[in-house]
Design an enzyme around this catalytic site. Structure first.
Site, short mmCIF file in Angstrom:
data_model
loop_
_atom_site.label_atom_id
_atom_site.label_comp_id
_atom_site.label_asym_id
_atom_site.label_seq_id
_atom_site.Cartn_x
_atom_site.Cartn_y
_atom_site.Cartn_z
N GLY A 13 42.89 -3.93 -5.37
CA GLY A 13 41.84 -4.89 -5.00
C GLY A 13 42.19 -5.56 -3.68
O GLY A 13 43.28 -5.34 -3.13
N ASP A 14 41.25 -6.35 -3.17
CA ASP A 14 41.43 -7.08 -1.89
C ASP A 14 41.71 -6.14 -0.72
O ASP A 14 42.40 -6.50 0.23
CB ASP A 14 42.59 -8.09 -1.98
CG ASP A 14 42.45 -9.02 -3.16
OD1 ASP A 14 41.35 -9.55 -3.35
OD2 ASP A 14 43.44 -9.20 -3.89
N GLU A 15 41.18 -4.95 -0.77
CA GLU A 15 41.43 -3.98 0.30
C GLU A 15 40.56 -4.24 1.52
O GLU A 15 40.79 -3.68 2.59
CB GLU A 15 41.15 -2.54 -0.20
CG GLU A 15 42.04 -2.06 -1.34
CD GLU A 15 41.41 -2.31 -2.70
OE1 GLU A 15 40.43 -3.10 -2.77
OE2 GLU A 15 41.89 -1.74 -3.69
N LYS A 44 36.88 -4.51 0.92
CA LYS A 44 35.61 -3.85 0.59
C LYS A 44 34.42 -4.63 1.12
O LYS A 44 33.44 -4.06 1.58
CB LYS A 44 35.47 -3.70 -0.93
CG LYS A 44 36.45 -2.73 -1.53
CD LYS A 44 36.35 -2.70 -3.04
CE LYS A 44 36.75 -4.01 -3.69
NZ LYS A 44 38.14 -4.41 -3.50
N ASN A 55 35.85 -13.06 -10.81
CA ASN A 55 37.31 -13.11 -10.81
C ASN A 55 37.93 -12.59 -9.53
O ASN A 55 39.15 -12.53 -9.40
CB ASN A 55 37.89 -12.34 -12.00
CG ASN A 55 37.33 -10.94 -12.13
OD1 ASN A 55 36.21 -10.68 -11.71
ND2 ASN A 55 38.09 -10.04 -12.70
N HIS A 113 35.01 -11.25 -2.30
CA HIS A 113 34.87 -10.39 -1.12
C HIS A 113 34.68 -11.30 0.07
O HIS A 113 33.76 -12.10 0.09
CB HIS A 113 33.64 -9.49 -1.25
CG HIS A 113 33.82 -8.41 -2.24
ND1 HIS A 113 32.81 -7.57 -2.62
CD2 HIS A 113 34.90 -8.01 -2.93
CE1 HIS A 113 33.26 -6.72 -3.51
NE2 HIS A 113 34.52 -6.96 -3.71
N ARG A 163 49.51 -13.71 -2.17
CA ARG A 163 49.48 -12.37 -2.76
C ARG A 163 50.86 -11.73 -2.66
O ARG A 163 51.61 -12.00 -1.73
CB ARG A 163 48.48 -11.49 -2.02
CG ARG A 163 47.06 -11.91 -2.28
CD ARG A 163 46.07 -11.07 -1.49
NE ARG A 163 44.71 -11.51 -1.76
CZ ARG A 163 43.71 -11.41 -0.90
NH1 ARG A 163 43.90 -10.90 0.30
NH2 ARG A 163 42.51 -11.83 -1.24
N LYS A 209 42.82 -3.44 8.14
CA LYS A 209 43.91 -4.34 8.55
C LYS A 209 45.05 -3.64 9.28
O LYS A 209 46.21 -4.04 9.17
CB LYS A 209 44.41 -5.12 7.33
CG LYS A 209 43.32 -6.01 6.72
CD LYS A 209 43.85 -6.97 5.71
CE LYS A 209 43.86 -8.39 6.20
NZ LYS A 209 44.05 -9.39 5.15
P1 GDP Z 1 37.82 -7.32 -0.78
O1 GDP Z 1 37.80 -8.09 -2.06
O2 GDP Z 1 38.26 -5.91 -0.99
O3 GDP Z 1 36.55 -7.44 -0.01
O4 GDP Z 1 38.95 -7.95 0.12
P2 GDP Z 1 39.21 -9.47 0.54
O5 GDP Z 1 37.98 -10.07 1.02
O6 GDP Z 1 40.02 -10.19 -0.45
O7 GDP Z 1 40.27 -9.22 1.70
C1 GDP Z 1 40.05 -8.84 2.91
C2 GDP Z 1 40.57 -9.93 3.86
O8 GDP Z 1 41.01 -9.35 5.03
C3 GDP Z 1 39.50 -10.89 4.30
O9 GDP Z 1 40.05 -12.14 4.62
C4 GDP Z 1 38.93 -10.22 5.54
O10 GDP Z 1 38.25 -11.09 6.42
C5 GDP Z 1 40.18 -9.68 6.13
N1 GDP Z 1 40.02 -8.44 6.87
C6 GDP Z 1 39.24 -7.37 6.54
N2 GDP Z 1 39.43 -6.37 7.42
C7 GDP Z 1 40.37 -6.81 8.30
C8 GDP Z 1 41.04 -6.22 9.41
O11 GDP Z 1 40.82 -5.08 9.78
N3 GDP Z 1 41.97 -7.00 10.05
C9 GDP Z 1 42.29 -8.25 9.67
N4 GDP Z 1 43.21 -8.92 10.36
N5 GDP Z 1 41.67 -8.84 8.63
C10 GDP Z 1 40.75 -8.13 7.95
#
Ligand code: GDP
Length: 424
Positions: free
Chosen positions: A12-14, A16, A38, A41, A306, A332
């Site tokens: 998770g938290d990738e 998405k 829970n 995004h 995390r 990221k």
């Molecule tokens: P999700 O639940 O899979 O959507 O993931 P999260 O929202 O928890 O985590 C993604 C986090 O990384 C968020 O704070 C985004 O703004 C940030 N993020 C997403 N893509 C990138 C990236 O390519 N670079 C950086 N530095 N941050 C990113």
């Protein structure tokens, strides 16, 4: 009718949310098919920065219809709060662009309370729940002991049903946990307030999707969490209580007969994990803190730091296979720019033997990572928009991961904003 699922490959938290936000421009409907409040995004766009917990990420796009399918845990109190917060930032949310399945089951106040009571009872053996009531909710759903959202449209039958549930639920609350019982008035007031607020959005989504299909509309399925949290195929019992896999998307959305055309699997360029359970390539101490800071790795829902570590190719390969991914978004990548050499977990050692296969959960507890290194690039890559803009070492890293996980990497993100991405 083209359709695509966006799913997590890992814990998770990738990232998405940002991928759904980007790809919604190509789709007419965005639907959430499992999970509840829970996880969060994170979406950054012209309206601001949002941590969406329940609303589909297509809510910011004009002309996109957003749907919460029957597979979600529908917490109408938190949903209503989220709707009001998002509206306050200038985003329009009306029954024109947001629908909720009448067949979605309701997460009730006692589900949240039971989640907290059970985690407290477990003490140091706790699952690391976010205490949003997800596990008690899904248990009740499968025991046929909760309410479907459509019942809000039949108030007389609803009250009788609530009374039956209440009698049974209070036995557990008072008898097992010594907690206070709920009253029929308390629950009915809650349902009238928050259920009443979301009533205008209710619809028979199976009919909605059938019509969308006839009109040739395209659908984006939005998952929560990742493959390793899938109830059946993840790191049980440290999974979530729903199915995070793409294969479940049509069922949980309200269009069970459809076949997926594309599955975009989202993989982070390193690993993170929230909560308890085995996390083989985990880093501790200073190097963990440095990576956590570089990636701002604190939970969107809880603010919890995390757990972090290098990319785990064993777990990622498994996730790609379970999701049936046809395309990968590697997110990221910019976060790794500070590293002189990039660590990669290439194999596990389980019972003294090296393996590239993801073990059964019980064996996973003992697995040790095999770490190898590839050269870093040590320069700012956040301005890259084309593949050629990335330094050779960054391209080599992407291609290496691609070979190892056996799936094409079509997107590489280099920053959180909508346009900070390289599309190959
Ligand atoms: P999700 O639940 O899979 O959507 O993931 P999260 O929202 O928890 O985590 C993604 C986090 O990384 C968020 O704070 C985004 O703004 C940030 N993020 C997403 N893509 C990138 C990236 O390519 N670079 C950086 N530095 N941050 C990113």
């Amino acid at each position: 009718m083209a359709n695509c699922a966006i799913v997590g490959i890992n814990w998770g938290d990738e990232g998405k949310g940002r991928m759904v936000d980007l790809l919604t421009q190509d789709y007419d409907v965005v639907v959430r098919y499992q999970g509840g409040g829970n996880a969060g995004h994170t979406v950054v766009n012209e309206f601001g920065k949002f941590a969406l917990h329940l609303l589909p990420s297509g809510i910011f796009r004009k002309n996109v219809v957003n749907v919460m399918g029957n597979g979600v845990a529908l917490d109408c109190e938190n949903l209503w709060t989220e709707i009001e917060d998002v509206r306050a930032k200038g985003v329009e949310i009306s029954p024109k662009n947001f629908r909720i399945s009448t067949r979605a089951s309701l997460l009730l106040p006692w589900h949240r309370e039971l989640d907290a009571l059970e985690e407290a009872r477990l003490k140091d053996k706790k699952y690391g729940s976010t205490k949003q009531g997800i596990a008690p909710f899904y248990s009740d759903k499968y025991q046929k002991k909760t309410i479907m959202a459509g019942e809000l449209l039949y108030p007389d039958a609803l009250e009788a049903h609530v009374a039956d549930l209440l009698e049974w639920k209070n036995l557990t609350l008072t008898g097992v946990y010594g907690a206070r019982p709920y009253t029929i008035k308390g629950i009915m007031d809650w349902l009238n307030t928050y259920g009443g607020a979301i009533k205008p959005f209710l619809c028979d989504t199976t009919t909605f999707f059938e019509q969308a299909r006839q009109e040739g509309k395209s659908i984006l399925f939005e998952a929560q969490l990742g493959a390793l949290r899938d109830l059946d195929y993840g790191i049980y019992p440290y999974t979530t209580s729903s199915n995070t896999l793409a294969a479940y998307a049509p069922v949980g959305a309200g269009i069970p007969s459809v076949r997926l055309d594309e599955v975009v699997g989202v993989v982070k360029a390193y690993s993170t994990c929230v909560g308890e359970g085995p996390f083989t390539a985990e880093w501790f101490g200073e190097e963990a803190e440095e990576l956590r800071k570089a990636g701002a790795e604190y939970g969107a829902k809880t603010g919890r730091p995390r757990r972090v570590g290098p990319i785990d190719l064993v777990a990622t390969r498994y996730g790609v296979r379970m999701q049936g991914a046809t395309n990968i978004a590697l997110t990221k990548l910019d976060v790794l720019s500070y590293m002189e050499r990039i660590p990669v977990c290439t194999k596990y050692v389980v019972e003294g033997e090296e393996t590239g296969d993801f073990p059964f959960p019980t064996a996973l507890e003992q697995a040790k990572p095999v770490i190898e290194y590839v050269p870093g690039w040590q320069c700012d890559i956040s301005g890259a928009r084309r593949w050629e803009d990335l330094p050779q070492a960054a391209r080599d890293y992407v291609e290496y991961v691609e070979r190892e996980i056996g799936c094409r990497i079509g997107y590489v993100s280099v920053g959180p904003a909508r346009d900070e991405i390289v599309i190959r």
